[in-house]
Design a protein around this motif. Structure first.
Motif, PDB file in Angstrom:
ATOM      1  N   GLY A 174      86.206  41.652  67.589  1.00 21.04           N
ATOM      2  CA  GLY A 174      86.135  41.816  69.035  1.00 21.04           C
ATOM      3  C   GLY A 174      87.509  41.822  69.691  1.00 21.04           C
ATOM      4  N   THR A 175      87.511  41.860  71.008  1.00 26.72           N
ATOM      5  CA  THR A 175      88.751  41.938  71.786  1.00 26.72           C
ATOM      6  C   THR A 175      89.199  40.554  72.227  1.00 26.72           C
ATOM      7  N   ASP A 213      89.356  43.917  62.410  1.00 25.35           N
ATOM      8  CA  ASP A 213      88.245  44.086  63.340  1.00 25.35           C
ATOM      9  C   ASP A 213      88.535  43.474  64.714  1.00 25.35           C
ATOM     10  N   VAL A 214      89.718  42.900  64.879  1.00 31.04           N
ATOM     11  CA  VAL A 214      90.106  42.305  66.156  1.00 31.04           C
ATOM     12  C   VAL A 214      91.003  43.281  66.923  1.00 31.04           C
ATOM     13  N   ARG A 215      90.826  43.334  68.223  1.00 34.24           N
ATOM     14  CA  ARG A 215      91.719  44.069  69.113  1.00 34.24           C
ATOM     15  C   ARG A 215      92.333  43.068  70.085  1.00 34.24           C
ATOM     16  N   VAL A 216      93.640  43.173  70.334  1.00 27.56           N
ATOM     17  CA  VAL A 216      94.323  42.225  71.207  1.00 27.56           C
ATOM     18  C   VAL A 216      94.884  42.952  72.419  1.00 27.56           C
ATOM     19  N   GLU A 217      94.602  42.405  73.603  1.00 25.70           N
ATOM     20  CA  GLU A 217      95.242  42.860  74.840  1.00 25.70           C
ATOM     21  C   GLU A 217      96.273  41.801  75.219  1.00 25.70           C
ATOM     22  N   LEU A 218      97.548  42.121  75.021  1.00 30.52           N
ATOM     23  CA  LEU A 218      98.637  41.165  75.258  1.00 30.52           C
ATOM     24  C   LEU A 218      99.305  41.479  76.586  1.00 30.52           C
ATOM     25  N   ASP A 219      99.159  40.570  77.534  1.00 37.36           N
ATOM     26  CA  ASP A 219      99.734  40.743  78.873  1.00 37.36           C
ATOM     27  C   ASP A 219     100.980  39.867  78.981  1.00 37.36           C
ATOM     28  N   LEU A 220     102.145  40.490  79.075  1.00 38.47           N
ATOM     29  CA  LEU A 220     103.397  39.756  79.180  1.00 38.47           C
ATOM     30  C   LEU A 220     103.773  39.636  80.648  1.00 38.47           C
ATOM     31  N   THR A 221     103.714  38.422  81.166  1.00 42.26           N
ATOM     32  CA  THR A 221     104.014  38.181  82.566  1.00 42.26           C
ATOM     33  C   THR A 221     104.453  36.734  82.745  1.00 42.26           C
TER      34      THR A 221
END
Length: 298
Positions: free
Chosen positions: A92-93, A120-128
């Motif tokens: 999953g994400t 099978d993993v998706r990563v949304e990496l938000d750099l802030t």
């Protein structure tokens, strides 16, 4: 009434051919089976079964409801199986928030190796550098620098966030190496415009706290630009150690005033409380904890 339980009971009655058979299959009394069927028929406003002392049969409405109820329960089973798969292997994400510098230098490379282990993993990496709200913004994991004051989140110490003062060998050859903060009055400073509105360094460990003079030779709102200027010999640089680790290792930059750098700040992993966190989160946390200790060690 639990409508899904009612559907399950109705299907069992039809497939087993009797209330008694359904009761044995569902491990409940025949009386309870009868109550579920009666409640279903009351809710639907129609009879589902025609029954007498010798046999039972489906009404037209019963045949339609039987087919649709079976489809509903099959979809529920598929949904439950999907969730169970998420709980047995990372999938999953995963949404992660991290500070810009630390996230780019440490978290992003560790995320890459994690994805190689768990495709099978998706990563949304938000750099802030903004403090995100994990609940409102749907963030699974946040990495934060500094003390944590939030009892609603789970906090796990990750590593110290160290600062370093350094300069290029060429600069030190021209201007000498400062031994105490008092020597900084004779040196050139490279300053980040975002760090402090007064454009000063504050160095602990000396009486009265020494601050850098206000007229820095170069001010820039980008850490990479300051780093390149320092390597070119423009002046002394104060930056997080993780950003200059490679240049320090190669001798392009030299540490100075090691006894007077700001105190390291703690870095924490933060996530929402959950009695059974999904494997995608628990495995990612374990991976970051193991990898960050190596990347940020002195």
């Amino acid at each position: 009434m639990d409508k899904l339980r009612g559907m399950e009971t109705f299907i069992a009655v039809v497939e087993s051919g009797s209330f008694t058979g359904a009761a044995s299959r569902l491990e409940m009394s025949a009386v309870m089976v009868g109550k579920y069927i009666a409640l279903l028929e009351t809710q639907l406003g129609t009879r589902l079964l025609e029954r007498n002392t010798r046999r039972q049969s489906l009404t037209d409405a019963g045949r339609v409801y039987f087919d649709e109820a079976k489809r509903v329960l099959e979809q529920v089973s598929i949904a439950e199986s999907a969730v169970e798969r998420l709980r047995t292997a990372p999938a999953g994400t995963l949404r992660v928030s991290a500070p810009t510098s630390l996230g780019g230098c440490v978290i992003a490379p560790l995320t890459a190796t994690f994805l190689q282990l768990w495709p099978d993993v998706r990563v949304e990496l938000d750099l802030t550098n903004r403090r995100v709200d994990l609940v409102d913004e749907g963030i699974d994991l946040a990495i934060r620098i500094g003390e944590v004051h939030n009892d609603d989140l789970v906090a796990k110490y990750l590593c110290p966030y160290r600062m370093v003062i350094c300069a290029a060998p060429e600069y030190l050859a021209r201007h000498g190496t400062p031994q105490t903060p008092a020597d900084l009055v004779d040196h050139l400073c490279l300053s980040h415009t975002v760090w402090t509105a007064r454009n000063e360094w504050r160095l602990p460990g000396v009486e009265g706290e020494v601050r850098w003079k206000r007229d820095a030779i170069l001010r820039c709102n980008d850490g990479y630009g300051l780093r390149m200027a320092a390597i070119a010999g423009a002046g002394l640089l104060l930056q997080p150690e993780v950003l200059v680790a490679e240049e320090l290792a190669k001798g392009k930059l030299i540490r100075v005033l090691e006894d007077f750098t700001p105190e390291p700040r703690p870095v924490h992993l933060l996530w929402r409380q959950d009695l059974r966190p999904l494997p995608k989160l628990t495995h990612f946390i374990a991976h970051i904890l193991a990898g960050a200790q190596t990347l940020t060690s002195p």
